[in-house]
Design a protein around this motif. Structure first.
Motif, PDB file in Angstrom:
ATOM      1  N   ASP A 103       0.740  -1.283   0.060  1.00 28.25           N
ATOM      2  CA  ASP A 103      -0.097   0.058  -0.055  1.00 28.25           C
ATOM      3  C   ASP A 103       0.777   1.085   0.056  1.00 28.25           C
ATOM      4  O   ASP A 103       0.209   2.400   0.185  1.00 28.25           O
ATOM      5  N   GLN A 104       2.200   1.108  -0.075  1.00 27.44           N
ATOM      6  CA  GLN A 104       3.198   2.389  -0.232  1.00 27.44           C
ATOM      7  C   GLN A 104       3.227   3.002   1.021  1.00 27.44           C
ATOM      8  O   GLN A 104       3.630   4.168   1.044  1.00 27.44           O
ATOM      9  N   THR A 105       2.702   2.686   2.089  1.00 31.68           N
ATOM     10  CA  THR A 105       3.171   3.129   3.479  1.00 31.68           C
ATOM     11  C   THR A 105       4.347   3.325   3.997  1.00 31.68           C
ATOM     12  O   THR A 105       4.818   1.965   3.479  1.00 31.68           O
ATOM     13  N   ASN A 106       4.985   3.898   4.601  1.00 41.02           N
ATOM     14  CA  ASN A 106       6.436   3.548   5.273  1.00 41.02           C
ATOM     15  C   ASN A 106       6.395   4.533   6.494  1.00 41.02           C
ATOM     16  O   ASN A 106       5.724   5.439   6.654  1.00 41.02           O
ATOM     17  N   ALA A 107       7.227   3.969   7.458  1.00 40.00           N
ATOM     18  CA  ALA A 107       7.790   4.820   8.655  1.00 40.00           C
ATOM     19  C   ALA A 107       9.526   4.955   8.439  1.00 40.00           C
ATOM     20  O   ALA A 107      10.087   3.986   8.084  1.00 40.00           O
ATOM     21  N   SER A 108       9.885   6.039   9.067  1.00 40.57           N
ATOM     22  CA  SER A 108      11.223   6.313   9.333  1.00 40.57           C
ATOM     23  C   SER A 108      11.374   6.486  10.858  1.00 40.57           C
ATOM     24  O   SER A 108      10.625   7.288  11.478  1.00 40.57           O
ATOM     25  N   ILE A 109      12.455   5.769  11.316  1.00 40.89           N
ATOM     26  CA  ILE A 109      12.607   6.008  12.999  1.00 40.89           C
ATOM     27  C   ILE A 109      14.080   6.395  13.002  1.00 40.89           C
ATOM     28  O   ILE A 109      15.113   5.868  12.661  1.00 40.89           O
ATOM     29  N   ILE A 110      14.113   7.488  13.892  1.00 40.27           N
ATOM     30  CA  ILE A 110      15.582   8.154  14.111  1.00 40.27           C
ATOM     31  C   ILE A 110      15.723   8.227  15.632  1.00 40.27           C
ATOM     32  O   ILE A 110      14.932   8.356  16.285  1.00 40.27           O
ATOM     33  N   GLY A 111      16.837   7.421  16.012  1.00 42.20           N
ATOM     34  CA  GLY A 111      16.884   7.175  17.498  1.00 42.20           C
ATOM     35  C   GLY A 111      18.445   6.519  17.743  1.00 42.20           C
ATOM     36  O   GLY A 111      19.198   6.408  17.079  1.00 42.20           O
ATOM     37  N   LYS A 112      18.262   6.220  18.946  1.00 42.28           N
ATOM     38  CA  LYS A 112      19.557   5.220  19.416  1.00 42.28           C
ATOM     39  C   LYS A 112      19.125   3.936  19.598  1.00 42.28           C
ATOM     40  O   LYS A 112      18.217   3.430  19.923  1.00 42.28           O
ATOM     41  N   ALA A 113      20.170   3.075  18.739  1.00 43.31           N
ATOM     42  CA  ALA A 113      19.813   1.767  18.744  1.00 43.31           C
ATOM     43  C   ALA A 113      20.998   1.094  19.671  1.00 43.31           C
ATOM     44  O   ALA A 113      22.156   1.651  19.765  1.00 43.31           O
ATOM     45  N   GLN A 114      20.435  -0.126  20.406  1.00 47.97           N
ATOM     46  CA  GLN A 114      21.234  -0.919  21.257  1.00 47.97           C
ATOM     47  C   GLN A 114      21.174  -2.363  20.914  1.00 47.97           C
ATOM     48  O   GLN A 114      19.921  -2.888  20.348  1.00 47.97           O
ATOM     49  N   ARG A 128      13.901   8.946  18.733  1.00 47.91           N
ATOM     50  CA  ARG A 128      13.888  10.459  18.780  1.00 47.91           C
ATOM     51  C   ARG A 128      12.921  11.182  18.035  1.00 47.91           C
ATOM     52  O   ARG A 128      12.157  12.352  18.433  1.00 47.91           O
ATOM     53  N   LYS A 129      12.596  10.400  16.879  1.00 51.71           N
ATOM     54  CA  LYS A 129      11.902  11.192  15.868  1.00 51.71           C
ATOM     55  C   LYS A 129      11.162   9.805  14.964  1.00 51.71           C
ATOM     56  O   LYS A 129      11.927   9.154  14.563  1.00 51.71           O
ATOM     57  N   VAL A 130       9.976  10.063  14.840  1.00 48.15           N
ATOM     58  CA  VAL A 130       9.207   9.157  13.984  1.00 48.15           C
ATOM     59  C   VAL A 130       8.541   9.632  13.095  1.00 48.15           C
ATOM     60  O   VAL A 130       7.754  10.823  13.223  1.00 48.15           O
ATOM     61  N   GLU A 131       8.560   9.374  11.646  1.00 43.63           N
ATOM     62  CA  GLU A 131       7.668   9.836  10.587  1.00 43.63           C
ATOM     63  C   GLU A 131       6.907   8.645   9.890  1.00 43.63           C
ATOM     64  O   GLU A 131       7.401   7.584   9.462  1.00 43.63           O
ATOM     65  N   TYR A 132       5.789   9.074   9.709  1.00 43.76           N
ATOM     66  CA  TYR A 132       5.043   8.122   8.892  1.00 43.76           C
ATOM     67  C   TYR A 132       4.335   8.551   7.739  1.00 43.76           C
ATOM     68  O   TYR A 132       3.907   9.694   7.761  1.00 43.76           O
ATOM     69  N   LEU A 133       4.371   7.838   6.705  1.00 47.34           N
ATOM     70  CA  LEU A 133       3.818   8.501   5.390  1.00 47.34           C
ATOM     71  C   LEU A 133       2.840   7.509   4.760  1.00 47.34           C
ATOM     72  O   LEU A 133       3.162   6.267   4.626  1.00 47.34           O
ATOM     73  N   ASN A 134       1.642   7.929   4.654  1.00 48.36           N
ATOM     74  CA  ASN A 134       0.463   7.262   3.788  1.00 48.36           C
ATOM     75  C   ASN A 134       0.244   8.088   2.600  1.00 48.36           C
ATOM     76  O   ASN A 134      -0.517   9.024   2.469  1.00 48.36           O
ATOM     77  N   PRO A 135       0.823   7.803   1.534  1.00 47.03           N
ATOM     78  CA  PRO A 135       0.615   8.757   0.439  1.00 47.03           C
ATOM     79  C   PRO A 135      -0.755   8.493  -0.489  1.00 47.03           C
ATOM     80  O   PRO A 135      -1.225   9.207  -1.152  1.00 47.03           O
ATOM     81  N   GLY A 136      -1.469   7.615   0.053  1.00 46.92           N
ATOM     82  CA  GLY A 136      -2.790   7.400  -0.616  1.00 46.92           C
ATOM     83  C   GLY A 136      -2.809   6.549  -1.982  1.00 46.92           C
ATOM     84  O   GLY A 136      -1.891   5.930  -2.374  1.00 46.92           O
ATOM     85  N   PRO A 137      -3.797   6.701  -2.670  1.00 43.63           N
ATOM     86  CA  PRO A 137      -3.888   5.941  -4.003  1.00 43.63           C
ATOM     87  C   PRO A 137      -2.885   6.311  -4.790  1.00 43.63           C
ATOM     88  O   PRO A 137      -2.400   7.585  -4.945  1.00 43.63           O
ATOM     89  N   VAL A 138      -2.276   5.434  -5.523  1.00 48.84           N
ATOM     90  CA  VAL A 138      -1.248   5.807  -6.520  1.00 48.84           C
ATOM     91  C   VAL A 138      -1.824   5.488  -7.928  1.00 48.84           C
ATOM     92  O   VAL A 138      -2.103   4.429  -8.172  1.00 48.84           O
TER      93      VAL A 138
END
Length: 75
Positions: free
Chosen positions: A8-19, A56-66
């Protein structure tokens, strides 16, 4: 970290500290059989680990119909 759903072309980007987590009990707790394709030794495979991400930051993108458009060039 970036994850997407190609259906469905949705995606998420997560920026932070990983362990990296190597605790055997946690590795067994979160083990899933499909992982065996990559880690044939199961949760004790030396390359298998868990990642704990404190975001630290989360972005979610749902572009809708393509919509795809066919273009014809007339010469």
């Amino acid at each position: 970290m970036f994850v997407d759903d190609p259906n469905d072309q949705t995606n998420a980007s997560i920026i932070g500290k990983a362990q990296i987590i190597t605790d055997g009990k946690l590795k067994k707790k979160f083990w899933q059989e499909p992982f065996g394709f990559f880690f044939p030794g199961g949760p004790t495979h030396p390359d298998y680990c868990l990642l704990k991400i404190v975001p630290r930051k989360v972005e979610y993108l749902n572009p809708g119909p393509v919509f795809h458009q066919n273009r014809i060039r007339v010469v």
